[in-house]
Design a protein around this motif. Sequence first.
Motif, mmCIF file in Angstrom:
data_model
loop_
_atom_site.group_PDB
_atom_site.id
_atom_site.type_symbol
_atom_site.label_atom_id
_atom_site.label_comp_id
_atom_site.label_asym_id
_atom_site.label_seq_id
_atom_site.Cartn_x
_atom_site.Cartn_y
_atom_site.Cartn_z
ATOM 1 N N VAL A 483 0.704 -8.237 9.978
ATOM 2 C CA VAL A 483 1.012 -7.320 8.883
ATOM 3 C C VAL A 483 0.999 -8.069 7.546
ATOM 4 O O VAL A 483 1.338 -9.245 7.484
ATOM 5 N N SER A 485 0.563 -7.120 2.851
ATOM 6 C CA SER A 485 0.218 -6.152 1.811
ATOM 7 C C SER A 485 0.055 -6.837 0.469
ATOM 8 O O SER A 485 0.663 -7.880 0.221
ATOM 9 N N TYR A 494 7.199 -3.497 0.647
ATOM 10 C CA TYR A 494 6.130 -2.831 1.392
ATOM 11 C C TYR A 494 6.041 -3.362 2.822
ATOM 12 O O TYR A 494 5.910 -2.591 3.781
ATOM 13 N N SER A 498 7.120 -1.438 6.375
ATOM 14 C CA SER A 498 6.169 -1.284 7.471
ATOM 15 C C SER A 498 6.737 -1.846 8.773
ATOM 16 O O SER A 498 6.523 -1.278 9.854
ATOM 17 N N ALA A 512 2.845 3.864 9.910
ATOM 18 C CA ALA A 512 3.774 2.930 9.278
ATOM 19 C C ALA A 512 3.313 2.525 7.888
ATOM 20 O O ALA A 512 4.102 2.499 6.934
ATOM 21 N N VAL A 513 2.033 2.192 7.744
ATOM 22 C CA VAL A 513 1.561 1.733 6.433
ATOM 23 C C VAL A 513 1.437 2.885 5.452
ATOM 24 O O VAL A 513 1.612 2.692 4.236
ATOM 25 N N ASN A 517 6.692 4.570 0.282
ATOM 26 C CA ASN A 517 7.371 3.323 -0.038
ATOM 27 C C ASN A 517 8.682 3.582 -0.778
ATOM 28 O O ASN A 517 8.816 4.561 -1.511
ATOM 29 N N THR A 556 -1.334 -2.108 2.579
ATOM 30 C CA THR A 556 -0.903 -2.787 3.801
ATOM 31 C C THR A 556 -1.943 -2.645 4.907
ATOM 32 O O THR A 556 -2.499 -1.565 5.110
ATOM 33 N N ASP A 571 -3.970 0.956 4.889
ATOM 34 C CA ASP A 571 -3.243 1.768 3.920
ATOM 35 C C ASP A 571 -4.153 2.781 3.237
ATOM 36 O O ASP A 571 -5.161 2.422 2.621
#
Length: 581
Positions: A483, A485, A494, A498, A512-513, A517, A556, A571
């Motif tokens: 992961v 971003s 961010y 996630s 999730a992404v 936010n 992300t 993302d």
Amino acid sequence: MRRHALLLLPALLLASLACQAPALAQMQAAPEAATGRSVRSLGTAQRYMAAAANPLAASAGREILRAGGSAVDAAIAVQLVLNLVEPQSSGIGGGAFLVHWDEAARKVTTLDGRETAPAAAKPDRFMKDGKPMPFREAVVGGRSVGVPGTLKLLEEAHRRWGKLPFADLVAPALKLAEEGFPVSPRLNGLLAREKDLPKNALAAAYFYEPDGKPRAVGTILKNPAFAATLRAIAAKGADAFYKGPIAEDIVATVTGHPSNPGDIALADLAAYRVEEREPVCGAYRVWRLCGMGPPSSGAVAIQQMLGILEGQDLRRMGPGAEAAHWFSEAGRLAFADRNLYLADPGFLSVPVTGLIDRDYIRSRALLVNPERSMGRAKAGDPPNKRAGLLAPSDGIEHGTSHISIVDAAGNAVAMTTTIEDGFGSRLMTKGGFLLNNELTDFNFAPEEDGKPVANRVEPGKRPRSSMAPTLVFDAFGRLYAVVGSPGGSQIIGYVAKSLVALLDWRMDPQQAVDFGNFGSRNGPTELEKGTEAEAWKAALEAKGHEVRLLEMTSGTQAIVKTPEGFLGGADGRREGVAIGD
């Protein structure tokens, strides 16, 4: 047999790009991707996967993986293509952090390719008439340019973990530079809003029409200058960049700016070195997280946040105002420590072990009131701290991208890469690439309240970052997720969001992404406009939060490993995809 496959890489890439036509069409049909979310499908694969911020870049990575390349090989190809198709965010004129998982050795390694300040740099670099310079004045021109580290990082990673010849990894980007690629909606939109880039003659000729309008969406953009740079790199490696004509042009570009020159010298480029850093690893429930240590603050801050959240039943809470309250308070506490203690470890003692000490984090968690926001947190008193320094700069890093890759052998790369602000210093070289403005990630004022600032400018120093490339392992030590971003200091929130969405709320990586936010950087509580998070505003204000609704353009890229293969999320706020076989 393998060599025969390598010779076919350019042809395979073109075929793959044809297969990517639906994704490219989606990009061109969804110009809102520059500021909002567009729909992405969950990526699935059985053998390997690459996730990147542009379909052409992700496709190049997949083709390298198809040819038997390692995760590092694929990351190199992805980065070089991103230099072309997403030039506002990253490239060989910038820097990067790379977190690598070696499946056979069962080892995490982190490499620091962050830019450095030139030998001539002084602490008052960004002061004017006794005051910090306005940010835009500092950014545009040579003053803000740090010694680039990305290409040295790629070469060092290839030396350690590469399988295919470096020249073959350059081939996809070289093909696109010579034959052209379509201007994406995001690139077109950012060019249209850019005021300073058109003032650079080389950039204006490349990105804009003679009448000053940005190249239209779908325009085939060729970059013969970058093709020549890539051919030199393919033949001579990173030395072609750090010595000789390309290096001389970088120095001339930086020092020759008419109103805001910099002071990079050939000796600075020749002296650049990649640093291997100790990974920052810690537990979160049954999981183990590993990331990049200082000069990045990302892994430390995320592990502090998650350590504070660990005592709460986030799964029961689910996504909502209650969870956002705890998440924001954890962010306040983590950023208070980040802003005081974290900077380049080559210039001061950074108390990393103290900051992620479990008992220390539990003591910080006790400061959170479930019913009321603390407003602004104060830094704590971690074990092994060194007093007397401040590090209050936040850093911008809006010109940033993230790459997540897992190869067929189970090796993984999480690499976050940047030229700092969008389009960096707005200086384009004769070699066809933009230069960073990374030095503006230093604190502008070298002192505060009579005390030296830890993140002040110093010769050879690396500015503090928020980049947070992250690997997640399960209770048995098996790789579970990759992961990371872009997003400046918001990167920390961010990535943490996630991870909570993946590990607590059991979302798939695409969900999730894409989820809204939210969080706090020890200031207002920030909620992303037009998302699920906006609905929590009133409930958070009732708990005393000062709430701001913002555009929060993360980018992300997340890959999750399952018994059946891989799931990938790219993302929807940007143009990326997660693809594999």
